[in-house]
Design a protein around this motif. Structure first.
Motif, PDB file in Angstrom:
ATOM      1  N   SER A  60       0.520  -1.203   0.193  1.00  0.00           N
ATOM      2  CA  SER A  60       0.276   0.346  -0.154  1.00  0.00           C
ATOM      3  C   SER A  60       0.638   1.296   0.259  1.00  0.00           C
ATOM      4  O   SER A  60       0.252   2.647  -0.878  1.00  0.00           O
ATOM      5  CB  SER A  60      -0.535  -0.354   0.730  1.00  0.00           C
ATOM      6  N   GLY A  63      -0.680   4.841   1.251  1.00  0.00           N
ATOM      7  CA  GLY A  63      -1.857   4.958   0.817  1.00  0.00           C
ATOM      8  C   GLY A  63      -2.785   5.015  -0.294  1.00  0.00           C
ATOM      9  O   GLY A  63      -3.915   5.585  -0.224  1.00  0.00           O
ATOM     10  N   SER A  66      -4.851   3.227  -1.659  1.00  0.00           N
ATOM     11  CA  SER A  66      -6.389   2.726   0.015  1.00  0.00           C
ATOM     12  C   SER A  66      -7.262   3.832   0.015  1.00  0.00           C
ATOM     13  O   SER A  66      -7.920   3.654   0.433  1.00  0.00           O
ATOM     14  CB  SER A  66      -5.642   2.521   1.140  1.00  0.00           C
ATOM     15  N   HIS A  67      -6.728   4.876  -0.343  1.00  0.00           N
ATOM     16  CA  HIS A  67      -7.824   6.656  -0.122  1.00  0.00           C
ATOM     17  C   HIS A  67      -8.733   6.253  -0.976  1.00  0.00           C
ATOM     18  O   HIS A  67     -10.399   6.466  -0.832  1.00  0.00           O
ATOM     19  CB  HIS A  67      -7.391   7.284   0.406  1.00  0.00           C
ATOM     20  N   GLY A  78      -4.757  -1.509   4.567  1.00  0.00           N
ATOM     21  CA  GLY A  78      -3.817  -1.512   3.488  1.00  0.00           C
ATOM     22  C   GLY A  78      -2.461  -2.160   4.440  1.00  0.00           C
ATOM     23  O   GLY A  78      -1.856  -1.952   4.957  1.00  0.00           O
ATOM     24  N   ALA A  89       1.610   6.660   4.994  1.00  0.00           N
ATOM     25  CA  ALA A  89       0.619   6.556   5.319  1.00  0.00           C
ATOM     26  C   ALA A  89      -1.047   6.793   6.819  1.00  0.00           C
ATOM     27  O   ALA A  89      -2.546   7.218   6.087  1.00  0.00           O
ATOM     28  CB  ALA A  89       0.007   4.710   4.802  1.00  0.00           C
ATOM     29  N   ARG A  90       0.002   6.503   7.324  1.00  0.00           N
ATOM     30  CA  ARG A  90      -1.134   6.359   8.661  1.00  0.00           C
ATOM     31  C   ARG A  90      -1.506   7.687   9.052  1.00  0.00           C
ATOM     32  O   ARG A  90      -2.182   8.569   9.217  1.00  0.00           O
ATOM     33  CB  ARG A  90      -0.766   5.942   9.856  1.00  0.00           C
ATOM     34  N   ALA A  93      -3.689   9.108   6.628  1.00  0.00           N
ATOM     35  CA  ALA A  93      -5.094   8.836   6.803  1.00  0.00           C
ATOM     36  C   ALA A  93      -5.640   9.520   7.970  1.00  0.00           C
ATOM     37  O   ALA A  93      -6.946  10.087   8.003  1.00  0.00           O
ATOM     38  CB  ALA A  93      -5.752   7.231   6.697  1.00  0.00           C
ATOM     39  N   ILE A 100      -9.232   3.835   7.448  1.00  0.00           N
ATOM     40  CA  ILE A 100      -8.236   2.873   7.157  1.00  0.00           C
ATOM     41  C   ILE A 100      -7.253   2.089   7.653  1.00  0.00           C
ATOM     42  O   ILE A 100      -6.429   2.680   8.463  1.00  0.00           O
ATOM     43  CB  ILE A 100      -7.811   3.355   5.630  1.00  0.00           C
ATOM     44  N   PHE A 102      -3.894  -0.317   8.423  1.00  0.00           N
ATOM     45  CA  PHE A 102      -3.209  -0.007   7.696  1.00  0.00           C
ATOM     46  C   PHE A 102      -2.111  -1.164   8.611  1.00  0.00           C
ATOM     47  O   PHE A 102      -1.784  -1.157  10.230  1.00  0.00           O
ATOM     48  CB  PHE A 102      -1.472   1.555   7.757  1.00  0.00           C
TER      49      PHE A 102
END
Length: 258
Positions: A60, A63, A66-67, A78, A89-90, A93, A100, A102
């Motif tokens: 991922s 992300g 994922s988004h 993800g 990514a976190r 988010a 999401i 992760f």
């Protein structure tokens, strides 16, 4: 380097090193609403609306995919094995207020529950796999009966006259530049890794489909109509890079678990 340092370790470190600038590159992050809508259209064409169905975004990264899936109504997980990618990514988010999930994991041995996902999506992952046969069997096991796997990938390896021209221009432009030296070091690592992965000669759609069939997937449909996405990406790229993207062997494959 210790004797138990593996190719997978090197791949993980390579992508972790790429994490700080990953979203700066066209083809990783999305730079226009038109491109976002083109991706949404591709996902809707092959996966349908989310409607709360569970989706797994493999490799991922920061992300991006994922988004997109979250925006279509999927319940998204993800998975990536780079902590540096997952941290970004976190953070993304959290800033966007999404739910999401992760998690860290190896895409060839995810440790996720069997038959727990309705949809699995991968973007630019398959060409980097060390053992695609094991990976595809793993992904097949994670899907519910009737679940869909969507692979977006391509042959980014085969050399062309256009690629050679671009490399020559990049070398001339970057001569004696510290940034170019850093890029050259990263490129050398990338090339060393590439020589060792399964698709070292390029991930052609036919070979990928053959391996998917062996893993138990059915109705393996190859979709090469990605022009809308590439057209929007090319608007944010130098001319030669945009032409290279348009002429590469890129595709989406949608496969079904019986």
């Amino acid at each position: 380097m210790t004797s138990n340092y593996t190719l997978r370790d090197e791949i993980r470190e390579y992508w972790s090193a790429r994490a700080p600038t990953f979203d700066d590159q066209v083809g990783h992050e999305i730079f226009s609403e038109a491109e976002r809508q083109a991706w949404r259209a591709l996902f809707l064409r092959h996966l349908g609306p989310g409607e709360g169905r569970r989706a797994l975004d493999l490799a991922s990264g920061t992300g991006v995919i994922s988004h997109l899936l979250d925006g279509l109504g999927f319940d998204v997980t993800g998975l990536d094995w780079s902590e540096a990618m997952l941290a970004r990514a976190r953070a993304k988010a959290a800033a966007r207020g999404t739910q999401i999930r992760f998690v860290m994991g190896d895409v060839e041995r995810t440790l996720e529950s069997r038959a727990s996902y309705d949809v699995i999506v991968t973007r630019h992952l398959v060409w980097t796999l060390v053992d695609p046969e094991a990976a595809f069997k793993e992904w097949h096991s994670l899907l519910k009966p009737g679940g869909k796997l969507l692979i977006i990938d391509g042959d980014f390896v085969s050399d062309t006259i256009l690629k050679r021209m671009i490399r020559m221009l990049e070398r001339l432009k970057g001569r004696a530049s510290p940034i170019a030296v850093a890029s050259d070091a990263m490129r050398q690592t990338h090339e060393r890794i590439l020589r060792q992965v399964h698709f070292s000669k390029g991930a052609r759609a036919r070979e990928v489909v053959d391996l998917l069939r062996q893993a138990g997937f059915a109705e393996n449909i190859v979709d090469r109509d990605l022009k809308r996405i590439h057209r929007e990406q090319a608007k944010h790229m130098p001319l030669l890079k945009g032409l290279e993207r348009a002429t590469q062997h890129r595709y989406a494959i949608v496969s079904t678990k019986r």
